[in-house]
Design an enzyme around this catalytic site. Structure first.
Site, short mmCIF file in Angstrom:
data_model
loop_
_atom_site.label_atom_id
_atom_site.label_comp_id
_atom_site.label_asym_id
_atom_site.label_seq_id
_atom_site.Cartn_x
_atom_site.Cartn_y
_atom_site.Cartn_z
N SER A 117 0.85 -1.19 0.00
CA SER A 117 0.00 0.00 0.00
C SER A 117 0.88 1.23 0.00
CB SER A 117 -0.89 0.00 1.24
OG SER A 117 -1.54 1.25 1.40
N TYR B 233 -2.88 -0.90 10.43
CA TYR B 233 -2.88 -1.25 9.01
C TYR B 233 -1.57 -0.80 8.35
CZ TYR B 233 -4.24 -1.17 4.06
OH TYR B 233 -4.29 -1.36 2.70
#
Length: 667
Positions: free
Chosen positions: A544, A557
């Site tokens: 990400s 996350y």
């Protein structure tokens, strides 16, 4: 024509009648010539390379009968047989259609309106029996006539036409070493005659055959209860061996006839004789590789012996080629086996793509059935080796291979995609499959995995990336389905958006278990299998932009994604010596089509940024340089580029797919 297609589909859909892509059917009729307006007699016949079970009108060649039959007057003889196939092109009627096959003469020269040529196991059993001619007469009387072995072609067509002419009571013939041909005045009659020959032969073998044609059982060679686990462990080793000349895909079966054959005393002798029907050995090669150890042998001993047998097989195949090759023979196509037989475990078959690998195994199963039938009533006596070589390295077979479509970029590669039941993973699975890869669709949600796999015609596995046993089972499934795994995409993920003070240890552990720990476990299993194959490979992490971009309320996350990002660098450094490339993709928030966003993450992030949830994708786009929203397909594009071969010297790279987020620029 419609009757012909329907008959072909019925006959071809039953493996008792013929094998995949084997045999051909035809019909004769009259139509109006669009040029002269006069009636013209035509032949519709299955073209080269088609499959009877799935035949459509596009798979038919259409020829003028007058021109085809006129070739009898210019036929130069068996020594110049190949010239006749080129002559068929001058007999074609109209535009389009399939290329005429070598068997076209058989259908055109027989006067009956409908002709079937098939490869049923029962028929080939009689055709390969040492006293096949006598057995044919005993089985059928004058209703079916024996035709001695002749290579398929124009002369065989003349031979069969002579049988039809000289034996008015005959409904067809047994072709020595090859198969059957039947005919009839109507489509229904031809089909009935074909089925009569097949069923009569099968009943004859059942009535007259001895009960143990393959001999007594060999102690210790019976089916191993752990055979699937042993096969999965051996699969990548075998795939690496048989990919010495070119990368192959594999297929495993532990069908009862295979296990019984390999448990019997005569299997080494019969396997060494090889297959007989041309359609069989073109796909199985002249003979299989047979392991000569029981299933109880230790793994390391089996691997060592397989390596010895593989090298011996290659030397033997080279010698076979050199014994029979002439100055105008095509170059040797590869010396690796297509069939590997493992007593007590089963059979691996190999080919350039998944269908070819699977079909090769089906053909060898046909061959086992043929050997059983022939040995039950006589002695199995396939056509001689020289004849096999003449067909395997036939210029016409070379031309057929040349007509195959250009392989897609990922053909021959097997991909396992985690979290592939939805969102980004689903898009990646779709793209890889579209580019020719075989895909193992892995997801913790079994129903979602199967839905995607069914859509793509691929294999589904239920896999929890936090469970090592589940991961091992998924890789084993890929090994049994395709021979191994050589492209893995770590995509499975989840997210909870909370500020630090509200993030619980459970939130932290859950996200790290799935993304950091899960990716580690999947990569470990992938590396084990890829190293065993020795074919290199690709591991791709869907990380990400958050792995390098510090955003609010996202500690668990983003930290897990940073862990994944560094795994890419660490594994690239460690696995490079094995030819395994490890790269990553860093997308920005993928809102549309994302399982994570649909599961609550979208609402949480929208609240963080103070925008309506339905506008979150547009919000992300506006903060990028390109002002474009990132979709699952864009991430799939990056995975394809990283794995399709053009970036062969790239490893340890992270590819941003974020529209240009300056804060996520790599430094």
């Amino acid at each position: 024509m419609n009757e012909l297609i329907a008959r072909s589909n019925r006959l071809g859909s039953d493996p008792a009648n013929t094998n995949f892509a084997g045999g051909n059917t035809s019909a004769k009729g009259t139509e109006t010539d669009p040029v002269t307006g006069e009636p013209v007699d035509l032949l519709w016949v299955k073209g080269s390379g088609g499959d009877l079970g799935t035949l459509t009108a596009d798979g038919l060649a259409v020829l003028r009968l007058d021109r085809l039959r006129a070739l009898v007057d210019v036929y130069p003889g068996p020594d110049r047989e190949d010239e006749m196939v080129a002559a068929f092109d001058y007999c074609l009627h109209g535009r389009g259609g399939a290329a005429p096959s070598i068997d076209t003469a058989m259908h055109g020269l027989v006067t009956a309106a409908h002709v079937d040529h098939l490869h049923p196991d029962a028929g080939i059993a009689l055709a390969t029996a040492a006293d096949g001619e006598k057995l044919t007469e005993q089985c059928f009387g004058d209703r079916v006539v024996w035709v001695p072995w002749r290579r398929p072609g124009f002369q065989l067509g003349l031979d069969i036409a002579a049988v039809e002419r000289d034996h008015p009571a005959a409904i067809g013939c047994i072709l020595g070493g090859h198969g059957i041909t039947a005919w009839g005045a109507t489509s229904d009659e031809a089909e009935a005659h074909s089925l009569e020959i097949i069923r009569t032969a099968a009943a004859f073998l059942e009535e007259h055959g001895r009960p143990d044609p393959f001999g007594p059982e060999i102690p210790g060679y019976q089916a191993d209860p752990d055979r699937l686990a042993k096969a999965a462990e051996l699969a990548p080793v075998l795939r690496g061996l048989v990919s010495t000349d070119r990368v192959q895909l594999g297929h495993f079966t532990d069908a009862a006839p295979v296990l019984d054959f390999l448990a019997r005393a005569e299997h080494p002798r019969l396997a060494a004789l090889g297959t007989s029907c041309p359609d069989h050995f073109l796909r199985t090669k002249v003979r299989p590789l047979v392991l000569d150890l029981p299933p109880s042998a230790p793994f390391d001993q089996v691997v060592a012996r397989l390596k010895e047998l593989h090298e011996a097989y290659r030397e033997d195949y080279r010698a076979y080629y050199e014994r029979h090759a002439t100055s105008d023979s095509p170059a040797m196509r590869g010396a690796d086996p297509a069939i590997v037989l493992l007593p007590g475990i089963g059979m691996f078959s190999f080919g350039a793509d998944a269908q070819t690998a699977r079909v090769a195994g089906e053909f060898y199963l046909n061959a086992i059935n043929v050997m059983r039938g022939a040995e039950a009533v006589s002695t199995y006596a396939p056509i001689e080796e020289r004849e096999k070589f003449r067909i395997e390295y036939w210029a016409l077979e070379e031309a057929k291979l040349a007509r195959r479509p250009k392989p897609k970029p990922l053909q021959g590669r097997v991909a396992l995609v985690t979290g592939a039941g939805s969102g980004i993973g689903k898009a990646i699975a779709r793209r890889l499959a579209a580019e020719g890869a075989c895909v193992v669709v892995a997801d913790v949600n079994a129903e979602s995995a199967h839905a995607v796999a069914d859509e793509l015609g691929q294999v589904a596995v239920a896999m929890d990336v936090t469970d090592e046993a589940s991961i091992d089972a998924a890789f084993a499934a890929g090994a049994l389905a395709f021979g191994g795994i050589d492209l893995v995409v770590n995509n499975a993920g989840l997210s909870v958006s909370k500020p630090l003070a509200e993030t619980t240890a459970e939130d932290w552990d859950r996200q790290h278990d799935v993304m950091a720990r899960g990716s580690f476990l999947v990569s470990k299993a992938a590396a084990h299998q890829m190293v065993a194959q020795g074919l290199g490979g690709d591991i791709v992490y869907i990380s990400s932009k958050n792995s390098v971009f510090a955003g609010p309320n996202n500690i668990a996350y983003s930290a897990a994604k940073a862990d994944q990002a560094h795994q890419v660098r660490l594994l690239a450094a460690e696995l490079g010596e094995h030819g395994i490339r490890v790269n990553g993709v860093n997308p920005d928030g993928v809102v549309r089509g994302s399982g994570i966003f649909a599961g609550g993450w979208g609402a949480q992030r929208a609240a963080v940024y103070g925008v309506p949830e339905e506008e979150l994708g547009a919000f992300y786009a506006q903060r990028s340089l390109l002002k474009r929203e990132v979709l699952p397909e864009h991430v799939a594009n990056a995975v394809f580029v990283l794995t399709a071969g053009e970036l062969s010297h790239t490893t340890g790279l992270h590819v941003p797919v974020d529209g240009g987020v300056t804060g996520a620029f790599l430094r």
